[in-house]
Design an enzyme around this catalytic site. Structure first.
Site, PDB file in Angstrom:
ATOM      1  N   ASP A  29     -27.532 -10.673  23.472  1.00  0.00           N
ATOM      2  CA  ASP A  29     -28.850 -11.044  24.371  1.00  0.00           C
ATOM      3  C   ASP A  29     -28.283 -12.465  24.890  1.00  0.00           C
ATOM      4  O   ASP A  29     -28.360 -13.217  26.055  1.00  0.00           O
ATOM      5  CB  ASP A  29     -29.723 -11.604  23.505  1.00  0.00           C
ATOM      6  N   SER A  71     -45.567 -24.355   1.876  1.00  0.00           N
ATOM      7  CA  SER A  71     -45.612 -22.981   2.313  1.00  0.00           C
ATOM      8  C   SER A  71     -46.060 -21.945   0.562  1.00  0.00           C
ATOM      9  O   SER A  71     -45.272 -22.908  -0.213  1.00  0.00           O
ATOM     10  CB  SER A  71     -43.664 -22.406   2.579  1.00  0.00           C
ATOM     11  N   GLY A  88     -33.902 -14.429   4.944  1.00  0.00           N
ATOM     12  CA  GLY A  88     -32.545 -14.010   5.201  1.00  0.00           C
ATOM     13  C   GLY A  88     -32.406 -13.327   6.028  1.00  0.00           C
ATOM     14  O   GLY A  88     -31.245 -12.206   5.470  1.00  0.00           O
ATOM     15  N   SER A  89     -33.434 -12.283   5.973  1.00  0.00           N
ATOM     16  CA  SER A  89     -32.978 -10.370   6.150  1.00  0.00           C
ATOM     17  C   SER A  89     -32.736 -10.215   7.266  1.00  0.00           C
ATOM     18  O   SER A  89     -32.191  -8.952   7.595  1.00  0.00           O
ATOM     19  CB  SER A  89     -34.436 -10.296   5.619  1.00  0.00           C
ATOM     20  N   SER A 103     -36.118 -12.251  11.562  1.00  0.00           N
ATOM     21  CA  SER A 103     -36.369 -13.014  12.216  1.00  0.00           C
ATOM     22  C   SER A 103     -37.348 -14.977  11.634  1.00  0.00           C
ATOM     23  O   SER A 103     -38.201 -14.002  12.532  1.00  0.00           O
ATOM     24  CB  SER A 103     -37.159 -12.848  13.450  1.00  0.00           C
ATOM     25  N   SER A 104     -37.261 -14.075  10.877  1.00  0.00           N
ATOM     26  CA  SER A 104     -38.207 -15.091   9.733  1.00  0.00           C
ATOM     27  C   SER A 104     -38.525 -16.812  10.372  1.00  0.00           C
ATOM     28  O   SER A 104     -39.588 -17.337  10.536  1.00  0.00           O
ATOM     29  CB  SER A 104     -38.017 -15.239   8.728  1.00  0.00           C
ATOM     30  N   GLU A 147     -34.639 -24.036  18.114  1.00  0.00           N
ATOM     31  CA  GLU A 147     -33.421 -23.375  16.720  1.00  0.00           C
ATOM     32  C   GLU A 147     -31.817 -23.753  17.581  1.00  0.00           C
ATOM     33  O   GLU A 147     -31.195 -24.240  16.773  1.00  0.00           O
ATOM     34  CB  GLU A 147     -33.495 -21.950  17.893  1.00  0.00           C
ATOM     35  N   ASP A 181     -35.526 -12.665  20.277  1.00  0.00           N
ATOM     36  CA  ASP A 181     -36.298 -13.093  18.764  1.00  0.00           C
ATOM     37  C   ASP A 181     -38.008 -13.465  19.665  1.00  0.00           C
ATOM     38  O   ASP A 181     -38.530 -12.948  18.623  1.00  0.00           O
ATOM     39  CB  ASP A 181     -34.817 -13.785  17.202  1.00  0.00           C
TER      40      ASP A 181
END
Length: 390
Positions: free
Chosen positions: A36, A67, A124-125, A128-129, A162, A174
């Protein structure tokens, strides 16, 4: 979490009713990794794991965030007129960045708000949290303040946050996947022109299994920015003869012809991945549209091999998942997805073989790595949206 649970959670935390509830998905990328920011094509899809939100407008200048994923932080209060990055504000920096750039773009956000957030994307997976949260805050602001925004505006604000607030030099994939997603469709996106097409994701009797290494990856602290710099340097070197803006403009033959201009072996490998991965993505879309799932799967496998050997962003955990997945019955293809260095992989698995797949891959991974992976069957669903209004 359903709408009623969201409303109740908001009431429990803030003592008042929410004005509206929201959902913003996570994403997987079928193929087209690290292309990208190299001006290439990507092929992501929004998923049903994501970030839920409930929000209420205030009549003062205070922003209050809570949260359910970080209960120990309690309610974090921020001054609407002081939207600067502060490490102490933790996850709310993403929200602050979005609001800051919305205001700078001329949108009127003149009072504070209260926001409750709950996410079921593993942190952290690599699903794209952070982009999911950025788009969630964007649609909350759009709804509460009656902002006139196109979805592409919000996608760009997320990327701006970002890059220029959080400090990660990521591309637009993302946010685009999360903002523009649709049920049972993948997004074929030209990251150079932002032209896109929603492609039906018909995998026949196969499903997409997300394989989580459970090794957290920190994008900003990883070699992500280093890879981007290597590719930019390669473009600079190629331009001694060529006239290109990005590696995505080249096909493999042109690259082979001029790769001698790149003076470093590692940079040649990085650039080769960017060029060939873009070509694989073009071929993968064609294969999917023609119903040629075997070719699609082989291209997915080839993507991982390139990310492992040329781009070098995989590591023991992701390689163990992909290599073990390739050996399982009913698997069309498997690869890492996202930035790499931990996070998740995906596998395209026959629906009758999913349980055996999880058991076998999980067993081997645990033996090699020392702890267990997690598996989720990905459902492909729509983009960021309002769930309910008061």
């Amino acid at each position: 979490m359903n709408t009623e649970q969201l409303k109740q959670a908001f009431l429990d935390v803030f003592g008042q009713e929410a004005d509206a509830t929201f959902f913003s998905p996570g994403r997987i990328n079928l193929i087209g990794e690290h292309t990208d920011y190299n001006g290439g094509h990507v092929f992501p899809a929004a998923i049903t794991l994501g970030t839920y939100g409930a929000a209420r407008k205030r009549d003062d200048q205070v922003l209050r965030f809570y949260s359910a994923n970080f209960e120990e932080l309690g309610i974090i209060e921020v001054d609407l007129n002081n939207l600067v990055f502060d490490k102490a504000d933790n996850w709310t920096n993403y929200a602050k960045g979005v609001l800051k750039f919305l205001k700078e773009a001329g949108h009127v956000i003149d009072t504070g708000m209260e926001v409750f957030v709950y996410g079921n994307i593993p942190n952290g997976s690599g699903l794209s949290s952070s982009a999911s949260l950025e788009l969630l805050i964007g649609i909350i602001a759009e709804e509460l303040y009656g902002l006139e925004l196109t979805r592409l505006d919000l996608v760009k604000i997320g990327k701006q946050t970002e890059n220029h607030f959080i400090g990660v030099n990521s591309g637009i994939m993302d946010q685009f996947a999360i903002g523009m997603g649709a049920d049972n469709r993948a997004i074929y996106l030209d990251t150079n022109s932002l032209e896109y097409e929603l492609v039906p994701l018909d995998l026949g009797d196969h499903v997409i299994v997300i394989m989580n290494t459970n090794k957290r990856r920190e994008l900003a602290d990883s070699k992500y920015n280093e890879r981007r710099a290597e590719c930019e340097k390669a473009v600079e070197e190629l331009n001694a003869v060529l006239n290109i803006q990005t590696l995505g403009e080249l096909d493999e033959w042109t690259f082979d012809q001029y790769s001698y201009l790149i003076k470093d072996e590692n940079r040649i490998k990085r650039a080769r991945h960017a060029v060939l991965e873009n070509q694989r993505t073009l071929q993968a879309r064609k294969a999917l549209e023609e119903g040629d799932l075997a070719t699609f799967g082989r291209l997915v496998n080839a993507s991982h091999v390139s990310l492992e050997h040329d781009y070098e962003v995989t590591g023991l955990e992701l390689d163990t998942l992909a290599h073990t997945a390739w050996e399982q019955e009913g698997v069309l293809g498997a690869r890492m997805t996202g930035a790499g260095f931990g996070g998740c992989g995906i596998a395209i698995v026959h629906k009758d073989k999913v349980e055996a797949f999880k058991e076998n891959v999980g067993k081997t991974y645990t033996e090699v790595v020392g702890y267990a992976p997690s598996f989720y069957v990905a459902e492909i669903a729509g983009g960021s949206r309002v769930l309910s209004r008061k």
